[in-house]
Design a protein around this motif. Structure first.
Motif, PDB file in Angstrom:
ATOM      1  N   LEU A  98       1.012  -1.027  -0.304  1.00 18.62           N
ATOM      2  CA  LEU A  98      -0.090   0.107   0.023  1.00 18.62           C
ATOM      3  C   LEU A  98       0.722   0.797  -0.320  1.00 18.62           C
ATOM      4  O   LEU A  98       1.734   1.610   0.619  1.00 18.62           O
ATOM      5  CB  LEU A  98      -0.345   0.183   1.253  1.00 18.62           C
ATOM      6  N   CYS A  99       0.514   2.459  -1.344  1.00 14.84           N
ATOM      7  CA  CYS A  99       1.254   3.321  -1.162  1.00 14.84           C
ATOM      8  C   CYS A  99      -0.230   5.009  -0.521  1.00 14.84           C
ATOM      9  O   CYS A  99      -0.862   4.955  -1.283  1.00 14.84           O
ATOM     10  CB  CYS A  99       1.700   3.436  -2.592  1.00 14.84           C
ATOM     11  N   LEU A 100       0.289   5.394   0.915  1.00 15.52           N
ATOM     12  CA  LEU A 100      -0.891   5.933   1.359  1.00 15.52           C
ATOM     13  C   LEU A 100      -0.187   7.003   0.986  1.00 15.52           C
ATOM     14  O   LEU A 100       0.464   7.779   1.886  1.00 15.52           O
ATOM     15  CB  LEU A 100      -1.549   5.322   2.217  1.00 15.52           C
ATOM     16  N   THR A 101      -1.331   8.392   1.017  1.00 13.53           N
ATOM     17  CA  THR A 101      -1.423   9.716   1.808  1.00 13.53           C
ATOM     18  C   THR A 101      -1.820   9.772   2.951  1.00 13.53           C
ATOM     19  O   THR A 101      -3.054  10.062   2.637  1.00 13.53           O
ATOM     20  CB  THR A 101      -1.124  10.604   0.755  1.00 13.53           C
ATOM     21  N   GLU A 102      -1.616  10.133   3.717  1.00 13.75           N
ATOM     22  CA  GLU A 102      -2.746  10.149   4.680  1.00 13.75           C
ATOM     23  C   GLU A 102      -2.211  11.181   5.048  1.00 13.75           C
ATOM     24  O   GLU A 102      -1.596  11.745   5.766  1.00 13.75           O
ATOM     25  CB  GLU A 102      -1.721   9.030   6.191  1.00 13.75           C
ATOM     26  N   ILE A 103      -3.772  11.987   5.319  1.00 13.30           N
ATOM     27  CA  ILE A 103      -4.054  13.508   4.734  1.00 13.30           C
ATOM     28  C   ILE A 103      -4.463  13.505   5.834  1.00 13.30           C
ATOM     29  O   ILE A 103      -5.597  13.078   7.650  1.00 13.30           O
ATOM     30  CB  ILE A 103      -5.069  13.989   4.022  1.00 13.30           C
ATOM     31  N   GLU A 104      -3.745  15.350   7.545  1.00 14.51           N
ATOM     32  CA  GLU A 104      -4.473  15.362   9.147  1.00 14.51           C
ATOM     33  C   GLU A 104      -5.536  16.299   8.836  1.00 14.51           C
ATOM     34  O   GLU A 104      -5.185  17.210   8.595  1.00 14.51           O
ATOM     35  CB  GLU A 104      -3.503  15.843   9.796  1.00 14.51           C
ATOM     36  N   TYR A 162      -2.534  21.167   4.346  1.00 16.57           N
ATOM     37  CA  TYR A 162      -3.241  19.901   5.134  1.00 16.57           C
ATOM     38  C   TYR A 162      -1.764  19.580   5.393  1.00 16.57           C
ATOM     39  O   TYR A 162      -0.919  19.051   4.455  1.00 16.57           O
ATOM     40  CB  TYR A 162      -3.752  18.623   5.052  1.00 16.57           C
ATOM     41  N   ALA A 163      -2.087  19.328   6.659  1.00 17.93           N
ATOM     42  CA  ALA A 163      -0.209  18.645   6.637  1.00 17.93           C
ATOM     43  C   ALA A 163      -0.261  16.711   6.074  1.00 17.93           C
ATOM     44  O   ALA A 163      -1.896  16.565   6.215  1.00 17.93           O
ATOM     45  CB  ALA A 163       0.685  18.210   8.356  1.00 17.93           C
ATOM     46  N   TYR A 164      -0.033  16.178   6.180  1.00 17.11           N
ATOM     47  CA  TYR A 164       0.094  14.410   5.105  1.00 17.11           C
ATOM     48  C   TYR A 164       1.653  13.819   5.459  1.00 17.11           C
ATOM     49  O   TYR A 164       2.775  14.408   5.922  1.00 17.11           O
ATOM     50  CB  TYR A 164      -0.885  15.127   3.846  1.00 17.11           C
ATOM     51  N   SER A 165       1.280  12.410   5.444  1.00 14.84           N
ATOM     52  CA  SER A 165       2.260  11.534   5.425  1.00 14.84           C
ATOM     53  C   SER A 165       2.003  10.899   4.455  1.00 14.84           C
ATOM     54  O   SER A 165       1.265  10.250   3.434  1.00 14.84           O
ATOM     55  CB  SER A 165       2.477  10.809   6.450  1.00 14.84           C
ATOM     56  N   PHE A 166       3.734  10.298   3.804  1.00 20.06           N
ATOM     57  CA  PHE A 166       3.434   9.236   2.782  1.00 20.06           C
ATOM     58  C   PHE A 166       4.136   8.440   3.897  1.00 20.06           C
ATOM     59  O   PHE A 166       4.974   7.917   3.850  1.00 20.06           O
ATOM     60  CB  PHE A 166       4.573   9.864   1.459  1.00 20.06           C
ATOM     61  N   VAL A 167       2.970   6.669   3.308  1.00 15.26           N
ATOM     62  CA  VAL A 167       2.995   6.048   4.192  1.00 15.26           C
ATOM     63  C   VAL A 167       3.334   4.273   3.325  1.00 15.26           C
ATOM     64  O   VAL A 167       2.357   4.125   2.627  1.00 15.26           O
ATOM     65  CB  VAL A 167       2.027   6.126   5.610  1.00 15.26           C
ATOM     66  N   ASP A 168       4.210   3.645   3.642  1.00 14.12           N
ATOM     67  CA  ASP A 168       3.825   2.617   2.816  1.00 14.12           C
ATOM     68  C   ASP A 168       4.115   1.376   3.869  1.00 14.12           C
ATOM     69  O   ASP A 168       4.004   1.666   4.695  1.00 14.12           O
ATOM     70  CB  ASP A 168       5.412   2.158   1.961  1.00 14.12           C
ATOM     71  N   TYR A 169       3.044   0.185   2.873  1.00 12.27           N
ATOM     72  CA  TYR A 169       2.595  -0.461   4.195  1.00 12.27           C
ATOM     73  C   TYR A 169       2.675  -1.975   3.456  1.00 12.27           C
ATOM     74  O   TYR A 169       2.612  -1.812   1.752  1.00 12.27           O
ATOM     75  CB  TYR A 169       1.359  -0.292   4.132  1.00 12.27           C
ATOM     76  N   GLU A 170       3.390  -3.273   3.801  1.00  9.82           N
ATOM     77  CA  GLU A 170       3.502  -4.790   3.478  1.00  9.82           C
ATOM     78  C   GLU A 170       3.034  -5.573   3.843  1.00  9.82           C
ATOM     79  O   GLU A 170       2.994  -5.187   5.003  1.00  9.82           O
ATOM     80  CB  GLU A 170       5.798  -4.862   2.567  1.00  9.82           C
ATOM     81  N   LYS A 171       2.854  -6.364   3.328  1.00  5.98           N
ATOM     82  CA  LYS A 171       2.423  -7.601   4.667  1.00  5.98           C
ATOM     83  C   LYS A 171       3.274  -7.654   5.391  1.00  5.98           C
ATOM     84  O   LYS A 171       4.226  -8.496   4.888  1.00  5.98           O
ATOM     85  CB  LYS A 171       1.731  -8.529   3.837  1.00  5.98           C
TER      86      LYS A 171
END
Length: 161
Positions: free
Chosen positions: A111-117, A151-160
């Motif tokens: 997952l490559c998510l941009t998580e917005i605050e 908005y503040a945000y983070s690029f968050v990468d997830y792996e199984k």
């Protein structure tokens, strides 16, 4: 590798009335950098939300139950059918919408998510819940509000994992 890419807020909101909730230039640059030269798979409504049609320098695949013509894109009736037409070494990005994200979550590798605050903007489509027993954060890059990003945000990468 199958990657899901999305920008979501604190409520997992994705969009409203077939439009993105947020305009974050760095998120758009990241999306382009990650997906260019690869295959993108999307639902019909996502494709129809693009002002100029198919995204350049990518293999565009649209999923639709009907027999439609999507200029610059291939069309398949299901995710399973689309994946059968992709090579094993092909990097595939699932780019929306919500129903496709929910379906693809079980088979995605990353997952490559941009998580917005933010939790105030109204949304009518949502990203599925992420089961943190199956997904682990492998990278997080946090950004503050600036002149181009409201908005503040983070690029968050997830792996199984």
């Amino acid at each position: 590798m199958i990657t899901i890419i999305a920008a979501i807020n604190k409520n997992r909101g994705l969009g409203f009335e077939n439009k993105l909730l947020y305009w974050l230039p760095n998120d758009l640059k990241r999306f382009k950098a990650l997906t260019t030269g690869h295959t993108i798979i999307m639902g019909r409504k996502t494709f129809e939300s693009f002002p100029k049609g198919a995204l350049p320098n990518r293999r565009n695949i649209v999923l639709s139950k009907g027999d439609h013509n999507f200029p610059g894109a291939e069309c398949f009736h299901s995710l399973e059918e689309a994946l059968m037409h992709c090579g094993k070494e092909e990097d595939i990005y699932i780019i929306g919408g919500a129903g496709l994200y929910a379906e693809a979550l079980a088979i995605a590798d990353r997952l490559c998510l941009t998580e917005i605050e933010d939790d105030k903007k109204e949304a009518d489509v949502f990203f599925p819940e992420i089961d943190t027993t199956h997904w682990k954060v492998v990278n997080r890059e946090t950004h503050s509000v600036d002149e181009k990003h409201a908005y503040a945000y983070s690029f968050v990468d997830y792996e199984k994992g």
